[in-house]
Design an enzyme around this catalytic site. Structure first.
Site, PDB file in Angstrom:
ATOM      1  CE  LYS A 162       1.012   1.189   4.623  1.00 47.02           C
ATOM      2  NZ  LYS A 162       1.754   2.430   4.964  1.00 47.02           N
ATOM      3  N   PRO A 189      10.443  -3.846  -0.337  1.00 44.26           N
ATOM      4  CG  PRO A 189      11.322  -1.907  -0.841  1.00 44.26           C
ATOM      5  CD  PRO A 189      10.102  -2.651  -1.132  1.00 44.26           C
ATOM      6  CG  ASP A 201       0.060   0.134   8.465  1.00 41.61           C
ATOM      7  OD1 ASP A 201      -0.694   0.840   8.925  1.00 41.61           O
ATOM      8  OD2 ASP A 201       1.150   0.352   8.038  1.00 41.61           O
TER       9      ASP A 201
END
Ligand code: C5P
Length: 338
Positions: free
Chosen positions: A15, A104, A146
């Site tokens: 996201k 990453p 999240d």
């Protein structure tokens, strides 16, 4: 063609935060946020299969992004997601998880959070849906702020390769005629999520300078910055105003990320230099809107013209260690959630 293995292949899309306002730290240590999350096509891929002969958890990590080998697998959020699912559902099977890591780490893209959500969703499917969507969201919130967003978006492409002919299974109800794009208005500490039905006719170039950004450190830095400068949090913008802005051309967006100002004022010098150079590069190459995602370290450009995005992608590949051209991910019904 993917290599054929048993079990499920699960996409774990990343996201970006198109907007991120951060308010004062609460008594529980978390900061309330007001954010627009956007799911993207780019992400990790997980293969999940049951271990026939053991009740343990085997985690293998492949792909272009390597994890710190000194960190034991039990500390990987995907591993923790299995354990949490098992304690909530009573499942005592053994599980093999192969994580193809592309996103990453410490990058503000929610890579680990999406992996964890993908594990919860896949295990729930593989064990016959013992948990409701709400129960999964509650478990997700325990794994990280999240994670519930990725459950709510109902990721994902799930393919049962143990079934004959590798057919795609359980695609659920697609919202025919509805243009969901994995966009959400997110508040609380990240667990209050309202999906927004909005078109997203643009693409994204992600650029990461290979600097790890720690989320707790970024929030602590924001507190320090506000204490020292006497700056107050900006007022809440509200869902309706943010959605109206989303419906306009990206060139007119005034979304911001509160962390960006903090890093530019008191961040590590290499961060300041990288962020300002990447944002400048993206703008010079035609991005309609640029910002930092989450608590860093990925910057991105939103392009309404795909040709400009392709040129920017090719140019930036020569300048920065990680560059990706990707698109908003349409929410495709509930692939693995009941
Ligand atoms: O929820 P998560 O594990 O991702 O959060 C890591 C840390 O980031 C928290 O312990 C907290 O210090 C900080 N955080 C915060 N406010 C949020 C989310 C995270 O202060 N909304």
């Amino acid at each position: 063609m993917p290599i054929m293995r048993g079990g499920l292949r699960v996409a774990a899309p990343c996201k970006i935060n198109l907007h991120l306002g951060v308010f004062d730290r609460r008594s529980d240590g978390y900061h309330p946020i007001e954010s627009i999350f956007q799911l993207l096509e780019f992400g990790d891929v997980l293969w999940i299969d049951s271990l026939k002969k053991s009740s343990g958890i085997e985690l293998c990590v492949e792909g272009p992004v390597s994890l710190n080998s000194s960190v034991p697998p039990e500390q990987n959020i995907a591993y923790k997601a299995v354990r949490l699912f098992q304690s909530a559902s009573g499942d005592d099977s053994g599980w093999y998880i192969c994580l193809e890591k592309r996103v990453p780490l410490g990058a503000g893209l929610g890579g680990g959070s999406s992996d964890a959500a993908a594990v919860l969703l896949a295990l729930n499917q593989l064990t016959g849906y013992p948990l409701s969507r709400q129960q999964l969201e509650n478990l997700a919130a325990k794994l990280g702020s999240d994670v519930p967003f990725f459950i709510k978006c109902g990721i994902t492409e799930t393919t049962d390769y143990s079934a004959a002919n590798a057919s795609t299974v359980n695609t659920g109800t697609t919202n025919a005629g509805t243009a969901y794009a994995g966009t959400a208005y997110v508040t609380g500490r990240g667990e209050q999520i309202e999906l927004i039905d909005v078109l997203a006719p643009w693409c994204v170039v992600l650029v990461n300078p290979a600097l790890h950004s720690s989320t707790p450190e970024a929030f602590a830095m924001l507190d320090t910055f506000r204490q020292k400068s006497g700056a107050y949090p900006k007022p809440l913008i509200g869902r309706d105003r943010l959605v109206r802005m989303l419906e306009t051309h990206p060139a007119s967006w005034t979304f911001y990320n509160d962390f960006l100002e903090v890093f530019m004022e008191i961040g590590r010098p290499e961060m300041q230099q990288s962020y300002s150079a990447i944002l400048r590069d993206l703008k010079a190459l035609g991005a309609d809107f640029v910002n930092l995602s989450g608590s860093g370290s990925t910057c991105y450009g939103v392009f309404s013209a795909v040709e400009s995005a392709k040129t920017a992608y090719k140019t930036l590949l020569n300048r920065w260690p990680f560059v990706e051209l990707t698109f908003p991910l349409a929410r495709r019904g509930n692939a693995v959630v009941q």
